[in-house]
Write a protein that holds these residues in place. Structure first.
Motif, short mmCIF file in Angstrom:
data_model
loop_
_atom_site.label_atom_id
_atom_site.label_comp_id
_atom_site.label_asym_id
_atom_site.label_seq_id
_atom_site.Cartn_x
_atom_site.Cartn_y
_atom_site.Cartn_z
N LEU A 25 0.83 -1.21 0.00
CA LEU A 25 0.00 0.00 0.00
C LEU A 25 0.86 1.26 0.00
O LEU A 25 0.53 2.26 -0.64
CB LEU A 25 -0.92 0.00 1.22
N ARG A 26 1.98 1.20 0.69
CA ARG A 26 2.91 2.33 0.72
C ARG A 26 3.44 2.63 -0.67
O ARG A 26 3.48 3.80 -1.08
CB ARG A 26 4.07 2.01 1.67
N ARG A 27 3.82 1.60 -1.40
CA ARG A 27 4.34 1.80 -2.75
C ARG A 27 3.29 2.43 -3.66
O ARG A 27 3.60 3.30 -4.48
CB ARG A 27 4.82 0.46 -3.33
N ILE A 28 2.05 2.00 -3.51
CA ILE A 28 0.98 2.56 -4.32
C ILE A 28 0.81 4.05 -4.04
O ILE A 28 0.70 4.86 -4.96
CB ILE A 28 -0.34 1.80 -4.04
N ALA A 29 0.79 4.40 -2.76
CA ALA A 29 0.62 5.82 -2.39
C ALA A 29 1.77 6.68 -2.91
O ALA A 29 1.56 7.79 -3.41
CB ALA A 29 0.51 5.94 -0.87
N LEU A 30 2.99 6.17 -2.81
CA LEU A 30 4.14 6.93 -3.26
C LEU A 30 4.16 7.07 -4.78
O LEU A 30 4.58 8.10 -5.31
CB LEU A 30 5.43 6.29 -2.75
N ARG A 31 3.72 6.04 -5.48
CA ARG A 31 3.67 6.12 -6.94
C ARG A 31 2.71 7.20 -7.41
O ARG A 31 2.86 7.74 -8.51
CB ARG A 31 3.26 4.77 -7.55
N CYS A 32 1.73 7.49 -6.59
CA CYS A 32 0.74 8.52 -6.96
C CYS A 32 1.26 9.92 -6.68
O CYS A 32 0.52 10.91 -6.89
CB CYS A 32 -0.56 8.27 -6.22
N GLY A 33 2.48 10.03 -6.18
CA GLY A 33 3.09 11.35 -5.97
C GLY A 33 2.74 12.01 -4.66
O GLY A 33 2.98 13.21 -4.48
N LEU A 34 2.19 11.26 -3.72
CA LEU A 34 1.86 11.82 -2.42
C LEU A 34 3.10 11.95 -1.54
O LEU A 34 4.07 11.20 -1.71
CB LEU A 34 0.83 10.94 -1.71
N THR A 35 3.06 12.87 -0.63
CA THR A 35 4.16 13.09 0.31
C THR A 35 3.93 12.22 1.55
O THR A 35 2.85 12.23 2.13
CB THR A 35 4.26 14.56 0.73
N GLU A 36 4.97 11.50 1.94
CA GLU A 36 4.85 10.61 3.09
C GLU A 36 5.21 11.35 4.38
O GLU A 36 6.18 12.12 4.43
CB GLU A 36 5.78 9.42 2.91
N ALA A 37 4.42 11.10 5.42
CA ALA A 37 4.67 11.71 6.73
C ALA A 37 4.28 10.70 7.81
O ALA A 37 3.60 9.70 7.53
CB ALA A 37 3.86 13.00 6.89
N TYR A 38 4.70 10.96 9.02
CA TYR A 38 4.37 10.09 10.15
C TYR A 38 3.49 10.87 11.09
O TYR A 38 3.93 11.79 11.78
CB TYR A 38 5.65 9.65 10.85
N LYS A 39 2.19 10.55 11.09
CA LYS A 39 1.22 11.27 11.92
C LYS A 39 0.37 10.27 12.69
O LYS A 39 0.01 9.22 12.16
CB LYS A 39 0.30 12.14 11.05
N TRP A 40 0.06 10.62 13.93
CA TRP A 40 -0.78 9.76 14.76
C TRP A 40 -0.21 8.34 14.83
O TRP A 40 -0.93 7.35 14.86
CB TRP A 40 -2.22 9.73 14.24
N ARG A 41 1.14 8.28 14.78
CA ARG A 41 1.86 7.01 14.86
C ARG A 41 1.54 6.08 13.70
O ARG A 41 1.61 4.85 13.82
CB ARG A 41 1.59 6.31 16.20
N GLN A 42 1.17 6.66 12.56
CA GLN A 42 0.85 5.87 11.37
C GLN A 42 1.44 6.56 10.14
O GLN A 42 1.62 7.79 10.12
CB GLN A 42 -0.67 5.76 11.20
N PRO A 43 1.71 5.79 9.07
CA PRO A 43 2.13 6.41 7.80
C PRO A 43 0.96 7.17 7.19
O PRO A 43 -0.12 6.61 6.99
CB PRO A 43 2.53 5.20 6.94
N CYS A 44 1.19 8.43 6.92
CA CYS A 44 0.14 9.30 6.38
C CYS A 44 0.63 9.89 5.06
O CYS A 44 1.83 10.18 4.90
CB CYS A 44 -0.18 10.42 7.38
N TYR A 45 -0.27 10.09 4.12
CA TYR A 45 0.10 10.57 2.79
C TYR A 45 -0.69 11.84 2.47
O TYR A 45 -1.92 11.86 2.59
CB TYR A 45 -0.13 9.46 1.76
N THR A 46 0.07 12.87 2.10
CA THR A 46 -0.52 14.19 1.96
C THR A 46 -0.28 14.78 0.58
O THR A 46 0.62 14.35 -0.16
CB THR A 46 0.07 15.17 3.00
N TYR A 47 -1.09 15.77 0.24
CA TYR A 47 -0.91 16.55 -0.98
C TYR A 47 -0.90 18.02 -0.59
O TYR A 47 -1.90 18.52 -0.07
CB TYR A 47 -2.03 16.27 -1.98
N GLN A 48 0.23 18.67 -0.78
CA GLN A 48 0.38 20.08 -0.41
C GLN A 48 -0.11 20.31 1.02
O GLN A 48 -0.90 21.22 1.29
CB GLN A 48 -0.35 20.97 -1.41
N ASP A 49 0.37 19.48 1.92
CA ASP A 49 0.11 19.57 3.37
C ASP A 49 -1.32 19.19 3.76
O ASP A 49 -1.68 19.30 4.95
CB ASP A 49 0.43 20.97 3.91
#
Length: 215
Positions: A25-49
């Motif tokens: 799932l991480r690879r899919i999110a990153l392929r879509c160009g999302l920015t990876e962050a660590y929030k709420w103790r989980q991998p979170c994916y953002t677009y322009q914050d």
């Protein structure tokens, strides 16, 4: 592919379950160009914050949750509400890498649609539905215990709503009163109905059942 977050790398290194599934799932999110962050103790994916999606690991499954999933078209019906009264978020649950691989094109399209929603400034209408009214038993309590009224009004709207629904669900006045009495210490402590009170949870502020291992 966008850079990964070192804290997310540490998260994956600590996983004892669902590591391969969440990595997919991480690879899919990153392929879509999302920015990876660590929030709420989980991998979170953002677009322009702006939060777009977040991964989760649970006992029975791992998840990909969309913060504005209610706005996504879901032709195959893989998205569900994480809670009965959730208005915005929607979650897809997985139990195998093969399941994720089969749905990869669909998940990528959902993520790209979620990005488009952020680009368009789309917002979930949170006014839909009517909040439950405070039961008479709760309205009567502040006259006896003004501190409870102040503590309840200091809670976030979401926490207030959860308590009101919990109280109102009881058909008998005596049951509603008993529920209010039981919850009063939590309210006075500023805790929500489902918030952790023991301090052992790994998913604050919610309770993840960790207290069961400390009895």
């Amino acid at each position: 592919m966008p850079e990964t977050d070192p804290k997310v790398d540490e998260f994956f290194a600590s996983l004892e379950q669902w590591r391969d599934e969440l990595a997919a799932l991480r690879r899919i999110a990153l392929r879509c160009g999302l920015t990876e962050a660590y929030k709420w103790r989980q991998p979170c994916y953002t677009y322009q914050d702006s939060n777009v999606a977040i991964l989760g690991a649970f006992k029975s499954s791992c998840t990909l949750s969309f913060f504005k999933g209610a706005l996504l078209k879901d032709p195959q019906g893989i998205l569900t509400k994480p809670g009965e009264n959730t208005r915005a978020a929607r979650v897809a649950r997985f139990t195998s890498v093969s399941q994720i691989e089969t749905l990869t094109p669909l998940l990528e399209s959902y993520l790209r649609d979620a990005i488009r929603l952020e680009q368009e400034g789309a917002r979930v209408d949170r006014s839909e539905g009517v909040d439950p009214e405070a039961p008479a038993e709760l309205d009567a309590r502040p006259r006896e215990d003004p501190a409870l009224k102040a503590a309840f009004e200091a809670l976030t709207p979401g926490r207030q709503r959860a308590y009101l629904m919990h109280f109102a669900a009881a058909k008998q006045s005596s049951t509603r009163t008993a529920r209010i009495d039981k919850c009063a210490p939590r309210i006075l402590d500023g805790k929500g109905l489902n918030d952790c009170t023991c301090g052992h949870t790994q998913k604050p502020p919610g309770c993840d059942g960790s207290h069961k291992h400390y009895r």
